[in-house]
Design an enzyme around this catalytic site. Structure first.
Site, short mmCIF file in Angstrom:
data_model
loop_
_atom_site.label_atom_id
_atom_site.label_comp_id
_atom_site.label_asym_id
_atom_site.label_seq_id
_atom_site.Cartn_x
_atom_site.Cartn_y
_atom_site.Cartn_z
CD GLU A 7 -17.15 10.55 17.01
OE1 GLU A 7 -18.32 10.15 17.04
OE2 GLU A 7 -16.43 10.53 16.00
CG ASP B 110 -15.32 6.48 11.73
OD1 ASP B 110 -15.96 5.43 11.91
OD2 ASP B 110 -15.80 7.61 11.88
CD GLU C 296 -20.09 7.86 9.04
OE1 GLU C 296 -20.26 6.84 9.74
OE2 GLU C 296 -19.58 8.90 9.48
O1 GCW Z 1 -18.27 7.12 12.03
C1 GCW Z 1 -18.46 8.04 13.03
C2 GCW Z 1 -19.71 8.74 12.65
C3 GCW Z 1 -20.54 9.20 13.82
C4 GCW Z 1 -20.71 8.02 14.76
C5 GCW Z 1 -19.33 7.59 15.25
C6 GCW Z 1 -19.39 6.37 16.15
C7 GCW Z 1 -22.58 7.42 16.11
O2 GCW Z 1 -19.40 9.81 11.81
O3 GCW Z 1 -21.77 9.65 13.33
O4 GCW Z 1 -21.56 8.31 15.83
O5 GCW Z 1 -18.53 7.25 14.16
O6 GCW Z 1 -19.19 5.29 15.64
O7 GCW Z 1 -19.63 6.51 17.33
#
Ligand code: GCW
Length: 721
Positions: free
Chosen positions: A312, A386, A414
């Site tokens: 990311e 995720d 989240e």
């Molecule tokens: O779940 C996603 C989140 C990001 C997060 C990423 C990760 C810290 O939306 O905000 O970044 O995973 O775990 O690196």
């Protein structure tokens, strides 16, 4: 004559409205409330069992144990229990290690102590001369502290201690909270206010909360904390910030908690003035070595680094044509001589890679098995996408036998309703930990990969992304605390049941009254399934609002990367819905060991809870209930929303049993949850109906608005980014 000033009257009123203990029930005390037990017979029995205490030792940790015993026993039993030098009378609590306490050394505990390692403890009835006593013994001071917390928990939850015999050791070594906290005090995916770490005022002003944070963690055996976000800022590595980090580490140390930091991979360029951050470059290697030595001058027991690299947008070794192992090993060599570790995250996926996102971490990391240094753990999220409300276990578990694999759970919600939905995550944690990977045949559960028993690893770890902020009650939702608690308890002992954990937490946090315990425990244990039903039933995933992840968004199709679109994940069309990950589709199933692969590969054997995760299923496919898929999907969504209404009804009956403050707080949050559950239900059912073209079953009420209404809802200022 004026007897009382207005202020005095106000003060009196405030005092009377607080609970009998004199505290406002604002949730600050977490599960360490220590209010006097309601049952006088039990109080009398505990007072007899603990009439005085012998606690030898001078360290700060022993000091902390003494403080906790004083606070806990005084609160729970309503009387001061005195500290004495000798076990002169019946019911002496004897606490310590053989090296700090002659009395402990004189008891016959050698064989048992030999089995409990550095953090374990023994709590046992024992005779000294002619008197019956209880001993809390350990090999180290921190073991003593853990034993003290456990002992207090036994009393707080009203267990019978007359024949107590507990030999207790953690199954996993590194039990760590990951804070996604930024230096400006925002918290990525945090919903409980600002960061606890008040960097601006540190190191000179240290909030009393830091110590209470440490107490709470130690009480469940959490022994590490990563202070900073994995989306890292190199500033944390400067002397200005290291001084602040050291102040926190000093407060946490007596409680057995080591501090870790996130390492921004490009730091040598950003702050070191180097031209490269290539992990094989001698100057880069030297820079990290020197930086690490500097950190150890501030924090002599610094735990090491957590790294998110090439994920990311974060920098990493691949920017220089190197592998994840090259990057991890370079840092591991820097911290290794001081006993530090590197936790290298496997959360990687690249939108330029055309492959199914769920496959990419495995594809990249599996070939690296056996190439990491001994002090590297690969930290893997519980599932391959995720932190969804439900995911099958990550295929990397069991697939890298020569590498210690660390579990990463997300405690912050989240994707599970932020801090407004009540969902007890022990169910999610346990479901993953007890999934069988079949890596070495039947009985190769994920838990055995993580605790090192499957592949004989000494280095073991588990991480939870914290749900803690500076809100008065720490976690936002009063029941959010249960997830912090559950993470810690399972990190210590993954064999504990969800039910036991809920029971302990409720007793400590609310009440030992069975009329309260039973219904609320049932509600907690069902809450995760309820949430899955109203958000992502039958294996649906990643269909929430874009970017902020708030509310439903199955229609999202314009994201800046294709794999951030909901349509990428559900693939709904006129024929059916679901992601074909079978051998005929993306073939993600083949990343699992054969019996698991085959089970997931066929709709006949795939557990229905993962159906749409692995299969694109026709709308008229017959599900286990006998209903066609479309109808089943509708019923699941409706039953999820209905369960929240039942939660509300249950909660409303409990008013007489708990304090007004928390009763009302939870009641109001349940209103939010109920509203949002209907929002999810209506939006998703209408959206999928635009593909299935089938009616919502006639016994279900119709959504009040058309689909466009839900698509148009926009939220600009959502917390947690
Ligand atoms: O779940 C996603 C989140 C990001 C997060 C990423 C990760 C810290 O939306 O905000 O970044 O995973 O775990 O690196």
């Amino acid at each position: 004559m004026k007897l009382f000033s207005i202020n005095t009257l106000l003060l009196l009123f405030v005092l009377i409205s607080f609970s009998s203990s004199g505290y406002a029930e604002d949730g600050y005390r977490l599960w360490l409330r220590y209010d006097k037990l309601a049952d006088p017979a039990k109080v009398a029995a505990y007072r007899n069992a603990v009439s005085q205490i012998v606690l030898d030792g001078q360290s700060e940790t022993i000091q902390a144990a003494r403080e906790e015993l004083t606070l806990g026993l005084k609160g729970l039993l309503g009387t001061d229990v005195s500290f004495v030098n000798q076990a002169t009378k019946e019911g002496t609590l004897i606490v310590g290690t053989p090296s700090t306490s002659k009395l402990i050394a004189s008891l016959n505990l050698k064989n048992q102590l030999a089995t409990i390692g550095n953090e374990g403890f023994i709590i046992q009835r024992t005779k000294v001369g002619t008197t019956q006593n209880i001993v809390i013994a350990a090999n180290t001071d921190v073991g003593v502290l853990y034993g003290v917390f456990h002992f207090l928990r036994l009393i707080q939850t009203q267990q019978d201690i007359s024949s107590v015999n507990s030999v207790n050791t953690p199954k996993i070594n590194h039990r760590i909270l990951n804070h996604w906290d930024n230096l400006n005090r925002t918290v990525e995916r945090g919903y409980a206010g600002a960061s606890l770490w008040d960097w601006h005022k540190l190191p000179d002003y240290t909030s009393p909360r830091y110590k209470d944070y440490a107490r709470a963690n130690a009480s469940v055996g959490i022994n590490g904390t990563v202070l900073t976000n994995v989306n890292a800022n190199a500033l944390i590595l400067t002397p200005q910030y290291l001084e602040k980090v050291a102040a926190l580490a000093n407060i946490f140390r007596p409680y057995g908690i080591r501090v870790y930091l996130t390492a921004r991979f490009s730091a040598p360029v950003e702050m070191g003035g180097l031209k490269t951050a290539d992990p094989l470059d001698p100057q880069v290697i030297a820079w990290w070595k020197q930086k690490t030595e500097e950190i150890y001058t501030y924090v002599p027991d610094f735990g090491g680094f957590l790294v998110k690299a090439n994920s990311e947008g974060q920098p990493g070794p691949q920017n220089y044509g190197r592998t994840h192992a090259d990057g991890a090993n370079m840092l591991a060599d820097a911290v290794g001589p001081k006993g530090g570790i590197v936790m290298w995250r496997a959360f990687v996926y690249d939108n330029k890679v055309p492959d199914d996102r769920a496959k990419q971490a495995y594809t990249e990391f599996k070939p690296l098995d056996g190439t990491f240094r001994k002090n590297v753990l690969v930290q893997v999220k519980n599932g391959a996408v995720d932190f969804q409300p439900r995911e099958p276990f990550h295929p990397l578990f069991g697939a890298m036998p020569r590498t210690p694999m660390m579990m990463e759970f997300q405690i912050t919600q989240e994707y599970l309703g932020f801090a407004t939905h009540m969902v007890f995550l022990a169910s999610l944690f346990k479901e993953t930990l007890y999934a069988d990977t079949y890596a070495k045949g039947k009985g190769s559960e994920v838990a055995k990969v993580i605790d090192g028993s499957l592949d004989k690893h000494e280095l073991t770890g588990i991480a939870g992304v914290a749900n803690i902020g500076d809100e008065r009650n720490w976690c936002g939702h009063p029941f959010g605390q249960a997830n912090w608690y559950a993470f810690g308890r399972l990190a210590w002992d993954h064999t504990l049941s969800e039910s036991q954990i809920a029971d302990e937490w409720l007793r400590m946090t609310f009440s030992n009254d069975n009329r309260f315990l039973k219904p609320v425990k049932e509600m907690m244990l069902a809450s995760r399934e309820t949430l899955v039903n109203y958000m992502t039933p039958l294996g649906l995933h990643h269909i929430m609002g874009y970017n902020h992840h708030y509310g439903p968004g199955p229609w999202v199709n314009q994201a800046s990367r294709p794999d951030w679109n909901s349509v990428y994940y559900h693939k709904a069309d006129s024929i059916g819905v679901g992601f074909d990950r079978t051998t005929k589709g993306s073939d993600a199933v083949s990343q699992y060991f054969p019996p698991v692969r085959d089970m997931f590969n066929s709709t006949q054997t795939c557990p229905e809870k993962f159906l749409l995760w692995f299969h694109h299923v026709p709308w008229d496919y017959k599900t286990q209930s006998g209903r066609i898929l479309w109808d089943e999907l509708c019923y699941r969504y409706y039953s999820g929303a209905k369960s929240v209404q039942q939660m509300q009804q249950t909660w409303n009956t409990l008013q007489p049993m708990i304090d007004a403050e928390r009763f009302v707080h939870v009641k109001d949050l349940l209103k939010v949850q109920e509203k949002e559950a209907r929002w999810w239900r209506d939006a998703c059912v209408l959206y999928f109906q635009s593909f299935s073209k089938r009616p919502i079953p006639s016994d279900l009420e119709k959504p009040p608005y058309p689909l466009e209404h839900y698509v148009k809802i926009k939220h600009l200022f959502v917390p947690g980014i």
